[in-house]
Design a protein around this motif. Structure first.
Motif, short mmCIF file in Angstrom:
data_model
loop_
_atom_site.label_atom_id
_atom_site.label_comp_id
_atom_site.label_asym_id
_atom_site.label_seq_id
_atom_site.Cartn_x
_atom_site.Cartn_y
_atom_site.Cartn_z
N VAL A 61 0.82 -1.21 0.00
CA VAL A 61 0.00 0.00 0.00
C VAL A 61 0.85 1.26 0.00
CG1 VAL A 61 -1.67 1.34 1.35
CG2 VAL A 61 -1.98 -1.14 1.06
N ASP A 62 1.89 1.31 0.83
CA ASP A 62 2.69 2.54 0.90
C ASP A 62 3.87 2.53 -0.06
OD1 ASP A 62 4.26 0.68 2.11
OD2 ASP A 62 4.48 1.73 4.02
N ASP A 63 3.96 1.52 -0.91
CA ASP A 63 5.01 1.45 -1.92
C ASP A 63 4.51 0.60 -3.08
OD1 ASP A 63 7.35 1.59 -3.32
OD2 ASP A 63 8.53 0.35 -1.95
N PRO A 64 3.55 1.12 -3.87
CA PRO A 64 2.89 0.30 -4.90
C PRO A 64 3.82 -0.28 -5.95
CG PRO A 64 1.67 2.34 -4.49
CD PRO A 64 2.99 2.47 -3.78
N LYS A 65 5.04 0.27 -6.06
CA LYS A 65 5.97 -0.31 -7.03
C LYS A 65 6.38 -1.72 -6.63
CE LYS A 65 8.76 3.17 -6.64
NZ LYS A 65 9.94 4.06 -6.77
N ARG A 66 6.20 -2.05 -5.37
CA ARG A 66 6.49 -3.41 -4.91
C ARG A 66 5.21 -4.23 -5.05
NH1 ARG A 66 11.21 -4.28 -2.60
NH2 ARG A 66 12.50 -2.48 -2.11
N ALA A 67 5.21 -5.12 -6.02
CA ALA A 67 3.98 -5.84 -6.34
C ALA A 67 4.30 -7.22 -6.89
CB ALA A 67 3.16 -5.05 -7.36
N SER A 68 3.29 -8.06 -6.90
CA SER A 68 3.42 -9.37 -7.53
C SER A 68 2.18 -9.63 -8.37
CB SER A 68 3.60 -10.48 -6.49
OG SER A 68 2.43 -10.63 -5.71
N PHE A 69 2.36 -10.39 -9.44
CA PHE A 69 1.27 -10.77 -10.33
C PHE A 69 1.23 -12.29 -10.41
CE2 PHE A 69 0.35 -6.64 -12.33
CZ PHE A 69 1.49 -5.92 -12.00
N ASP A 70 0.08 -12.88 -10.12
CA ASP A 70 -0.12 -14.32 -10.26
C ASP A 70 -1.11 -14.56 -11.40
OD1 ASP A 70 1.29 -15.71 -7.87
OD2 ASP A 70 0.28 -14.01 -6.96
N PRO A 71 -0.62 -14.99 -12.57
CA PRO A 71 -1.50 -15.09 -13.74
C PRO A 71 -2.39 -16.34 -13.73
CG PRO A 71 0.84 -14.83 -14.34
CD PRO A 71 0.78 -15.22 -12.90
N PHE A 72 -3.56 -16.19 -14.35
CA PHE A 72 -4.50 -17.29 -14.54
C PHE A 72 -5.00 -17.24 -15.98
CE2 PHE A 72 -4.50 -16.46 -10.08
CZ PHE A 72 -4.82 -17.64 -9.43
N SER A 73 -4.90 -18.37 -16.66
CA SER A 73 -5.47 -18.50 -18.00
C SER A 73 -6.59 -19.53 -17.95
CB SER A 73 -4.39 -18.92 -19.00
OG SER A 73 -3.93 -20.22 -18.68
N ASP A 74 -7.29 -19.71 -19.07
CA ASP A 74 -8.38 -20.68 -19.05
C ASP A 74 -7.88 -22.11 -18.93
OD1 ASP A 74 -7.29 -20.80 -21.56
OD2 ASP A 74 -9.17 -20.54 -22.65
N TYR A 75 -6.59 -22.35 -19.22
CA TYR A 75 -6.04 -23.69 -19.06
C TYR A 75 -5.19 -23.83 -17.80
CZ TYR A 75 -2.14 -21.29 -21.39
OH TYR A 75 -1.16 -20.39 -21.74
N VAL A 125 5.38 -12.72 -11.81
CA VAL A 125 6.15 -11.49 -11.91
C VAL A 125 6.18 -10.78 -10.57
CG1 VAL A 125 6.33 -9.25 -13.04
CG2 VAL A 125 5.57 -11.24 -14.34
N TRP A 126 7.38 -10.46 -10.13
CA TRP A 126 7.56 -9.62 -8.95
C TRP A 126 8.12 -8.29 -9.41
CZ3 TRP A 126 6.57 -11.31 -3.96
CH2 TRP A 126 6.33 -12.68 -3.82
N ARG A 127 7.46 -7.21 -9.04
CA ARG A 127 8.00 -5.90 -9.36
C ARG A 127 8.58 -5.31 -8.09
NH1 ARG A 127 8.64 -2.49 -13.19
NH2 ARG A 127 8.70 -0.26 -12.82
N ARG A 128 9.86 -5.00 -8.15
CA ARG A 128 10.56 -4.49 -6.98
C ARG A 128 11.16 -3.14 -7.33
NH1 ARG A 128 14.18 -9.58 -4.91
NH2 ARG A 128 12.49 -10.96 -4.29
N GLY A 129 10.58 -2.10 -6.79
CA GLY A 129 11.12 -0.77 -7.06
C GLY A 129 11.06 -0.48 -8.54
N ASP A 130 12.20 -0.17 -9.14
CA ASP A 130 12.25 0.19 -10.55
C ASP A 130 12.62 -0.98 -11.45
OD1 ASP A 130 11.58 2.82 -10.04
OD2 ASP A 130 13.66 3.35 -9.58
#
Length: 274
Positions: free
Chosen positions: A64-78, A256-261
């Protein structure tokens, strides 16, 4: 492990795993479906079964206080996890993510960043089997890579037999050679065991657990809940917000992990980020 619990070890983003998982769920008719994924996003899980939610999508978690730090867990139909969630919605089964919450994983990622910035020495004695379990099997079987081996043996095999039992036995043999998991892996599996135990108390009837195949032997272990809670005590936390987002990368098998820049992509294969 209660007899009412069936653990299905899958390959993340494996079409064959997804198909056989749906067949297994149809046969089992579980009252609850527990899925490897951040536990603090459980409330968002039923949205995958909404007809308006068209994959590919990703579960986006950010600090929340550093949105550049994020992770994405993808889901497809398969994706097996996507199919499990849709099955649960269609059949009115309880749905729950059971892995460590993103409040933990993103806090841990921040600490790892700080260690890297301080030129901390790399971890020692990491088992090559734990790093690449399927690659190990592929090499022994004469394949060039783990992807080819898994595809031939499980994804494209029209009659592989009791596939989930075979996967569990294979992973048990590999883990017996790999040694003890690292601290984070042990914490993840402790959290999943506790969530399974919690579901067993809350539900009467069959319970399905969907997880990366590597985790199956650990989730079948008989461990005291107090020991598992001890593994989770004192772990770092950050305040996190989680939502669904569109996903357009051509490779949904990448977490995907986004860490800072900078952005780090980690291939999620067989339950271990590789």
């Amino acid at each position: 492990m209660a007899e009412a619990v069936s653990i299905f070890g899958i390959r993340h983003h494996g079409p064959g795993s997804a198909q056989r998982l749906v067949e297994a769920l149809d046969a089992l008719q579980p009252v609850a479906v527990l899925i490897e994924g951040p536990a603090d996003a459980t409330d968002l899980l039923p949205m995958l079964g909404d007809p308006a939610m068209v994959p590919p999508v990703a579960l986006l978690s950010y600090v929340v206080d550093d949105p550049k730090r994020a992770s994405f867990d993808p889901f497809s139909d398969y994706t097996p996890e996507y199919q499990a969630a849709c099955w649960g919605v269609r059949h009115g089964a309880a749905l729950r993510f059971i892995d460590l919450p993103s409040t933990d994983s993103l806090a841990t990622a921040k600490l790892e960043d700080e260690d890297e910035n301080e030129d901390a020495p790399p971890p020692e004695n990491i088992s090559p089997i734990a790093q690449d379990p399927i690659g190990t099997l592929a090499t022994l079987a004469g394949y060039q890579d783990g992807e080819s081996w898994w595809t031939h043996v499980f994804e494209e095999n029209p009659a592989p037999g009791p596939v989930f039992a075979a996967v569990a036995d294979t992973m048990a043999a590999l883990r017996a050679e790999a040694g003890e998991p690292d601290v984070r892996e042990a914490a993840r599996e402790a959290h999943m065991r506790l969530e399974i135990a919690k579901a067993c108390k809350e539900h009467t009837g069959p319970i399905a657990v969907v997880c990366g195949a590597w985790h199956v032997p650990a989730l079948l272990q008989r461990r005291s809940q107090s020991a598992d809670r001890a593994l989770l005590r004192g772990r770092p936390k950050v305040k996190v917000c989680t939502t669904w987002a569109p996903w357009t990368t051509p490779r949904p098998g990448l977490r995907v992990w986004r860490r800072g820049d900078c952005t780090r992509m980690v291939c999620a294969f067989m339950g271990n980020p590789k």
